[in-house]
Design an enzyme around this catalytic site. Structure first.
Site, PDB file in Angstrom:
ATOM      1  N   PRO A 123       0.331  -0.994  -0.031  1.00  0.00           N
ATOM      2  CA  PRO A 123      -0.559  -0.121  -0.142  1.00  0.00           C
ATOM      3  C   PRO A 123       0.124   1.677  -0.367  1.00  0.00           C
ATOM      4  O   PRO A 123       1.633   1.031   0.060  1.00  0.00           O
ATOM      5  CB  PRO A 123      -0.698   0.033   1.203  1.00  0.00           C
ATOM      6  CG  PRO A 123      -1.364  -1.501   1.856  1.00  0.00           C
ATOM      7  CD  PRO A 123       0.479  -1.838   1.331  1.00  0.00           C
ATOM      8  N   CYS A 124       0.485   2.409  -0.735  1.00  0.00           N
ATOM      9  CA  CYS A 124       0.766   3.565  -0.455  1.00  0.00           C
ATOM     10  C   CYS A 124       0.343   4.666  -0.195  1.00  0.00           C
ATOM     11  O   CYS A 124       0.818   5.708  -0.653  1.00  0.00           O
ATOM     12  CB  CYS A 124       1.204   3.949  -2.213  1.00  0.00           C
ATOM     13  SG  CYS A 124      -0.266   4.302  -3.281  1.00  0.00           S
ATOM     14  N   GLN A 125      -0.558   4.417  -0.044  1.00  0.00           N
ATOM     15  CA  GLN A 125      -1.520   5.231   0.735  1.00  0.00           C
ATOM     16  C   GLN A 125      -0.245   6.897   1.954  1.00  0.00           C
ATOM     17  O   GLN A 125      -0.694   7.963   1.512  1.00  0.00           O
ATOM     18  CB  GLN A 125      -2.362   5.490   1.341  1.00  0.00           C
ATOM     19  CG  GLN A 125      -3.421   4.727   0.745  1.00  0.00           C
ATOM     20  CD  GLN A 125      -3.750   3.077   0.687  1.00  0.00           C
ATOM     21  OE1 GLN A 125      -2.440   2.574   0.371  1.00  0.00           O
ATOM     22  NE2 GLN A 125      -4.765   2.788   0.582  1.00  0.00           N
ATOM     23  N   ASP A 126       0.226   5.649   2.388  1.00  0.00           N
ATOM     24  CA  ASP A 126       1.663   6.608   3.069  1.00  0.00           C
ATOM     25  C   ASP A 126       2.218   7.289   3.287  1.00  0.00           C
ATOM     26  O   ASP A 126       3.482   7.816   3.443  1.00  0.00           O
ATOM     27  CB  ASP A 126       1.621   5.705   4.482  1.00  0.00           C
ATOM     28  CG  ASP A 126       0.153   5.557   5.297  1.00  0.00           C
ATOM     29  OD1 ASP A 126      -0.912   6.714   6.048  1.00  0.00           O
ATOM     30  OD2 ASP A 126      -0.041   4.417   5.190  1.00  0.00           O
ATOM     31  N   LEU A 127       2.630   7.221   1.523  1.00  0.00           N
ATOM     32  CA  LEU A 127       3.302   7.560   0.691  1.00  0.00           C
ATOM     33  C   LEU A 127       3.520   8.921   0.267  1.00  0.00           C
ATOM     34  O   LEU A 127       3.936   9.825  -0.544  1.00  0.00           O
ATOM     35  CB  LEU A 127       4.874   6.690   0.184  1.00  0.00           C
ATOM     36  CG  LEU A 127       5.016   5.393   1.490  1.00  0.00           C
ATOM     37  CD1 LEU A 127       6.038   4.503   0.766  1.00  0.00           C
ATOM     38  CD2 LEU A 127       6.008   5.989   2.324  1.00  0.00           C
TER      39      LEU A 127
END
Length: 320
Positions: free
Chosen positions: A78-82
């Site tokens: 998951p990329c949401q926090d980057l």
């Protein structure tokens, strides 16, 4: 290549873009395992790869569930926090962020190593923000975690853009770690695919995007101007609300509803089939999912022709 084929472990598998791209590269996958939590993604994956073994959510995956040693492990954690579009909370181990699920992959590989099973290739994809997040410290932590596994002699990475293959501006980092004593580049840099060299292909794909759907005229003079959103007129992506006629589409995401404007009065959102084309999937790959979920599946997917090119290069340079 051995006739028996390779074993694939596809984590955070989504709609199956990694699996599809590997097959298109001419690599025979004899057996595969996959992990995913989205029920619609699971259904799509099972539809297209019915013999693949479902392992559950990433936290439930253990080496004992994987009966044969994977040759290839692919994942797009998951990329949401980057992402620039997200809150950039990061992915520190134990932080509880979705991006920190990366360390579940490390755990699984550690378990395989403890059983003296060594995957040949680790390959992951993520947003370009991974490289710059926290002044580069996050990417350093990722590299260190893979290096600390102790079996991957060489790692390489490159920022690739889907626009080199299809009319969508989508920059993603691809990172590969290789088993064995040999060092040296085995995949990157991907060369000979600059936008300049692909102008003809890009133009052809843009025409296919806007005419094969039946919603637009076949006139070659018809304008197809990408707009960032049909719902929020002030919405921007990369600082722009709209582009020029024939430009690459904005990066498809799981939430935004990009559209096309004819330069006069007709504005419509992209169709699910157009989103599949922009990601390099066959038409109707997600046809059995609800329409809203089809957009989400493509927004979260890896672009198939990018994966295909990566594995064509790997196949040429590595004894499989």
């Amino acid at each position: 290549m051995k006739k028996k084929g390779l074993i694939l472990l596809d984590l955070f598998s989504g709609a199956g873009g990694f699996h599809k791209g590997i097959i298109e590269a001419g690599i025979h996958i004899r057996k595969s395992y996959f992990s995913e939590v989205d029920k619609h993604a699971i259904n799509v994956y099972k539809e297209h790869f019915p013999k693949s073994n479902y392992l559950g959510a990433i936290e439930q995956v253990t080496a004992d569930k994987i009966k044969e040693t994977p040759d290839i492990i692919t994942f797009g954690f998951p990329c949401q926090d980057l992402s620039i579009a997200g809150k950039k909370k990061g992915m520190a181990k134990g932080s509880g962020t979705r991006s920190a699920l990366f360390y579940e992959v490390i755990r699984i590989v550690e378990e395989l190593i403890e059983q003296k099973r060594y995957p040949k290739l680790l390959l992951f994809e993520n947003v370009k923000g991974l490289i710059s997040h926290n002044n580069g410290k996050t990417f350093q932590q990722v590299r260190e975690a893979i290096a600390n596994l102790g079996i991957y002699r060489y790692a390489e990475w490159q920022l690739l853009n889907t626009s080199w293959f299809l009319p969508q501006n989508r920059e993603r980092v691809f990172f590969a770690a290789h088993l064995g004593e040999e060092s040296g580049r085995k995949i990157f840099p991907i060369e000979g695919n600059s936008q300049e060299n692909n102008k003809g292909k890009k133009s052809e794909n843009t025409f296919a995007l806007t005419t094969r759907e039946g919603a637009l005229t076949n006139s070659s003079t018809y304008l197809s101007i990408p707009i960032a959103s049909t719902q929020f007129i002030k919405h921007k992506q990369n600082g722009k609300r709209w582009k020029q006629n024939g430009d690459d589409m904005y990066t498809i995401t799981s939430t935004d509803r990009h559209g096309i404007w004819d330069g006069k009065k007709v504005i419509r959102k992209l169709t699910p089939t157009e989103c599949e084309r922009l990601q390099g999937f066959p038409d109707d790959w997600t046809i059995n999912a609800p329409e809203t979920q089809r957009y989400k599946l493509m927004g979260n997917a890896v672009s198939v022709p990018v994966v295909k090119t990566i594995f064509e290069t790997w196949k040429r340079n590595v004894k499989i």
